[in-house]
Design a protein around this motif. Structure first.
Motif, PDB file in Angstrom:
ATOM      1  N   GLU A 143      19.990  -0.612  -5.673  1.00 33.70           N
ATOM      2  CA  GLU A 143      20.013  -0.082  -7.249  1.00 33.70           C
ATOM      3  C   GLU A 143      18.792   0.285  -7.864  1.00 33.70           C
ATOM      4  O   GLU A 143      18.741   1.399  -8.433  1.00 33.70           O
ATOM      5  CB  GLU A 143      20.699  -1.414  -8.000  1.00 33.70           C
ATOM      6  CG  GLU A 143      20.857  -0.859  -9.469  1.00 33.70           C
ATOM      7  CD  GLU A 143      21.521  -2.210 -10.305  1.00 33.70           C
ATOM      8  OE1 GLU A 143      21.619  -3.308  -9.767  1.00 33.70           O
ATOM      9  OE2 GLU A 143      21.737  -2.078 -11.438  1.00 33.70           O
ATOM     10  N   GLN A 144      17.849  -0.406  -7.293  1.00 37.01           N
ATOM     11  CA  GLN A 144      16.218  -0.138  -7.587  1.00 37.01           C
ATOM     12  C   GLN A 144      15.965   1.140  -7.043  1.00 37.01           C
ATOM     13  O   GLN A 144      15.262   1.942  -8.125  1.00 37.01           O
ATOM     14  CB  GLN A 144      15.408  -1.302  -7.141  1.00 37.01           C
ATOM     15  CG  GLN A 144      15.459  -2.639  -7.821  1.00 37.01           C
ATOM     16  CD  GLN A 144      14.589  -3.711  -7.445  1.00 37.01           C
ATOM     17  OE1 GLN A 144      14.483  -3.731  -6.339  1.00 37.01           O
ATOM     18  NE2 GLN A 144      14.080  -4.301  -8.333  1.00 37.01           N
ATOM     19  N   TRP A 145      16.306   1.634  -6.009  1.00 31.58           N
ATOM     20  CA  TRP A 145      15.981   3.198  -5.399  1.00 31.58           C
ATOM     21  C   TRP A 145      16.637   3.980  -6.388  1.00 31.58           C
ATOM     22  O   TRP A 145      16.048   5.023  -6.508  1.00 31.58           O
ATOM     23  CB  TRP A 145      16.550   3.025  -3.901  1.00 31.58           C
ATOM     24  CG  TRP A 145      15.331   2.594  -2.974  1.00 31.58           C
ATOM     25  CD1 TRP A 145      15.493   1.426  -2.273  1.00 31.58           C
ATOM     26  CD2 TRP A 145      13.861   2.792  -2.951  1.00 31.58           C
ATOM     27  NE1 TRP A 145      14.438   0.942  -1.612  1.00 31.58           N
ATOM     28  CE2 TRP A 145      13.504   2.078  -1.923  1.00 31.58           C
ATOM     29  CE3 TRP A 145      13.046   3.916  -3.288  1.00 31.58           C
ATOM     30  CZ2 TRP A 145      12.039   2.367  -1.376  1.00 31.58           C
ATOM     31  CZ3 TRP A 145      11.991   3.993  -2.978  1.00 31.58           C
ATOM     32  CH2 TRP A 145      11.432   3.239  -1.977  1.00 31.58           C
ATOM     33  N   MET A 172       3.754   5.379  -5.734  1.00 29.01           N
ATOM     34  CA  MET A 172       3.684   5.574  -7.345  1.00 29.01           C
ATOM     35  C   MET A 172       2.420   6.108  -7.786  1.00 29.01           C
ATOM     36  O   MET A 172       2.663   6.904  -8.830  1.00 29.01           O
ATOM     37  CB  MET A 172       3.388   3.954  -7.756  1.00 29.01           C
ATOM     38  CG  MET A 172       3.394   3.901  -9.316  1.00 29.01           C
ATOM     39  SD  MET A 172       3.057   1.984  -9.735  1.00 29.01           S
ATOM     40  CE  MET A 172       1.449   1.707  -9.099  1.00 29.01           C
ATOM     41  N   MET A 173       1.341   6.434  -7.144  1.00 30.34           N
ATOM     42  CA  MET A 173       0.374   7.275  -7.561  1.00 30.34           C
ATOM     43  C   MET A 173       0.770   8.635  -7.419  1.00 30.34           C
ATOM     44  O   MET A 173       0.342   9.251  -8.424  1.00 30.34           O
ATOM     45  CB  MET A 173      -0.980   6.945  -6.491  1.00 30.34           C
ATOM     46  CG  MET A 173      -2.110   7.392  -7.309  1.00 30.34           C
ATOM     47  SD  MET A 173      -2.943   6.295  -8.585  1.00 30.34           S
ATOM     48  CE  MET A 173      -3.431   5.210  -7.436  1.00 30.34           C
ATOM     49  N   VAL A 174       1.355   8.979  -6.301  1.00 22.92           N
ATOM     50  CA  VAL A 174       1.616  10.560  -6.115  1.00 22.92           C
ATOM     51  C   VAL A 174       2.705  10.940  -7.421  1.00 22.92           C
ATOM     52  O   VAL A 174       2.653  11.819  -7.989  1.00 22.92           O
ATOM     53  CB  VAL A 174       2.146  10.827  -4.878  1.00 22.92           C
ATOM     54  CG1 VAL A 174       2.576  12.143  -4.923  1.00 22.92           C
ATOM     55  CG2 VAL A 174       1.268  10.614  -3.765  1.00 22.92           C
ATOM     56  N   LEU A 222       7.215  -1.296  -6.968  1.00 25.66           N
ATOM     57  CA  LEU A 222       6.555  -0.363  -5.702  1.00 25.66           C
ATOM     58  C   LEU A 222       5.270  -1.148  -5.118  1.00 25.66           C
ATOM     59  O   LEU A 222       5.421  -1.415  -3.941  1.00 25.66           O
ATOM     60  CB  LEU A 222       6.370   0.933  -5.891  1.00 25.66           C
ATOM     61  CG  LEU A 222       7.545   1.749  -6.175  1.00 25.66           C
ATOM     62  CD1 LEU A 222       7.284   3.267  -6.661  1.00 25.66           C
ATOM     63  CD2 LEU A 222       8.648   1.808  -4.716  1.00 25.66           C
ATOM     64  N   PRO A 223       4.444  -1.215  -5.809  1.00 22.72           N
ATOM     65  CA  PRO A 223       3.328  -2.136  -5.212  1.00 22.72           C
ATOM     66  C   PRO A 223       3.376  -3.588  -5.027  1.00 22.72           C
ATOM     67  O   PRO A 223       2.248  -4.136  -4.624  1.00 22.72           O
ATOM     68  CB  PRO A 223       2.069  -1.690  -6.594  1.00 22.72           C
ATOM     69  CG  PRO A 223       3.028  -1.730  -7.651  1.00 22.72           C
ATOM     70  CD  PRO A 223       4.081  -1.105  -7.246  1.00 22.72           C
ATOM     71  N   MET A 224       4.562  -4.186  -5.276  1.00 24.13           N
ATOM     72  CA  MET A 224       4.477  -5.523  -5.080  1.00 24.13           C
ATOM     73  C   MET A 224       4.711  -5.738  -3.551  1.00 24.13           C
ATOM     74  O   MET A 224       4.546  -6.853  -3.191  1.00 24.13           O
ATOM     75  CB  MET A 224       5.873  -5.883  -5.948  1.00 24.13           C
ATOM     76  CG  MET A 224       5.809  -5.776  -7.263  1.00 24.13           C
ATOM     77  SD  MET A 224       4.504  -6.701  -7.995  1.00 24.13           S
ATOM     78  CE  MET A 224       4.399  -6.098  -9.943  1.00 24.13           C
ATOM     79  N   ILE A 262       0.861  -1.236  -0.109  1.00 29.87           N
ATOM     80  CA  ILE A 262      -0.057  -0.180  -0.157  1.00 29.87           C
ATOM     81  C   ILE A 262       0.993   1.217  -0.077  1.00 29.87           C
ATOM     82  O   ILE A 262       0.561   2.127  -0.838  1.00 29.87           O
ATOM     83  CB  ILE A 262      -1.064  -0.034   1.165  1.00 29.87           C
ATOM     84  CG1 ILE A 262      -1.919  -1.150   0.947  1.00 29.87           C
ATOM     85  CG2 ILE A 262      -1.822   1.402   1.567  1.00 29.87           C
ATOM     86  CD1 ILE A 262      -2.852  -1.492   2.264  1.00 29.87           C
ATOM     87  N   ALA A 263       2.022   1.243   0.920  1.00 28.59           N
ATOM     88  CA  ALA A 263       2.977   2.522   0.919  1.00 28.59           C
ATOM     89  C   ALA A 263       3.563   2.526  -0.615  1.00 28.59           C
ATOM     90  O   ALA A 263       3.663   3.799  -1.065  1.00 28.59           O
ATOM     91  CB  ALA A 263       4.126   2.196   1.840  1.00 28.59           C
ATOM     92  N   GLY A 264       4.057   1.549  -1.188  1.00 31.06           N
ATOM     93  CA  GLY A 264       4.412   1.529  -2.680  1.00 31.06           C
ATOM     94  C   GLY A 264       3.490   2.288  -3.469  1.00 31.06           C
ATOM     95  O   GLY A 264       3.945   2.955  -4.486  1.00 31.06           O
ATOM     96  N   MET A 265       2.348   1.571  -3.572  1.00 28.34           N
ATOM     97  CA  MET A 265       1.237   1.951  -4.433  1.00 28.34           C
ATOM     98  C   MET A 265       1.153   3.641  -4.130  1.00 28.34           C
ATOM     99  O   MET A 265       0.824   4.414  -5.215  1.00 28.34           O
ATOM    100  CB  MET A 265      -0.130   1.450  -4.045  1.00 28.34           C
ATOM    101  CG  MET A 265      -1.154   1.640  -5.184  1.00 28.34           C
ATOM    102  SD  MET A 265      -2.675   0.756  -4.766  1.00 28.34           S
ATOM    103  CE  MET A 265      -3.197   1.259  -2.870  1.00 28.34           C
TER     104      MET A 265
END
Length: 273
Positions: free
Chosen positions: A243-245, A177-179, A234-236, A171-174
């Protein structure tokens, strides 16, 4: 017949204009427009225009259709996170268009003169647009959670047995991503200040960037600049590597930071007609 008197800003009495009404003098103190009021105005512009209202109606219909299809597939026996995805994907794709409209309609509908006459400090107006857009993204997350819960409850009524559990990190990742997506829409709108051009650019760039993978020496740069790819984890709910960050930061700087900086510069310097 006696003459009506009023007091000026210094408190001295003077004669009132005929009819008892008088205009404020040029030396009257000017009240600063509160920033919260600017945010409320910009937030209303997102949803209170004819284009914004019809866009939201069509988006709601798309979500209803997606949720209805989910209820008829496997008798609605899906997890809560699956319903969240069904409601969140249309919002994530199309909601940034409202950010574009927020930035471009000032100039296409010639309301920029009114806006900047009431608040001449254009930087505050742009900042209010950024804040209202972030609030729009957060509101979209709340709406996604509610729609996902409604879909899951309807699935329960049809005998769903899948668990309700959902990862908090997902939920935090979603939310992040939405923002980021709605801010990207606003940044494109500010940079181009033209609604059709901004919408075409917003949807064309994610479509064209994967073509870089066809060229071997462009595959590594593509992993760093494609915002759709860098935000996918992020939503996973899984922990992202360093590296991903770093890839996410580079893509956000390129597709949100750069157009936002160009857009602020253009809005501050463009002649208002």
């Amino acid at each position: 017949m006696s003459t009506m008197t009023v007091k000026d800003t210094a408190g001295a009495p003077r004669a009132a204009a005929p009819g008892g009404f008088h205009l404020p003098t040029i030396d009257a103190p000017i009240t600063k427009v509160p920033f919260s009021r600017l945010v409320r105005v910009e937030a209303r512009k997102l949803v209170d225009t004819l284009a914004g209202r019809w866009f939201l109606i069509i988006l709601a219909l798309v979500i209803v259709i997606a949720m209805t299809i989910m209820l008829f597939v496997d008798r609605g026996d899906h997890s809560y996170s699956t319903y969240l995805t069904a409601a969140g994907v249309p919002l994530g794709i199309f909601l940034p268009v409202l950010g574009i409209l927020s930035a471009t309609q000032e100039w296409s509908q010639r309301t920029a003169m009114t806006t900047f006459a009431l608040e001449p400090r254009r930087g505050r107006v742009v900042l209010a647009k950024v804040v209202s857009t972030v609030l729009l993204g957060l509101g979209a997350v709340v709406l996604t959670l509610l729609l996902g819960a409604v879909g899951r409850l309807l699935g329960d009524l049809r005998g769903a047995e899948t668990a309700w559990a959902v990862d908090g990190w997902a939920i935090a990742g979603m939310t992040l991503m939405m923002v980021l997506f709605v801010l990207q829409g606003l940044a494109f709108g500010l940079a181009l200040l033209n609604t059709p051009a901004a919408i075409v650019a917003y949807f064309a760039i994610p479509t064209l960037l994967p073509l870089m993978t066809l060229v071997s020496w462009l595959r590594t740069p593509h992993e760093w600049i494609d915002l759709s790819m860098t935000t996918a984890p992020l939503p996973m709910g899984a922990a992202m590597t360093g590296e991903q960050w770093a890839q996410l930061a580079v893509s956000v700087a390129l597709w949100v930071g750069v157009p936002l900086a160009i857009g602020v510069w253009r809005v501050l310097r463009r002649e208002v007609k």
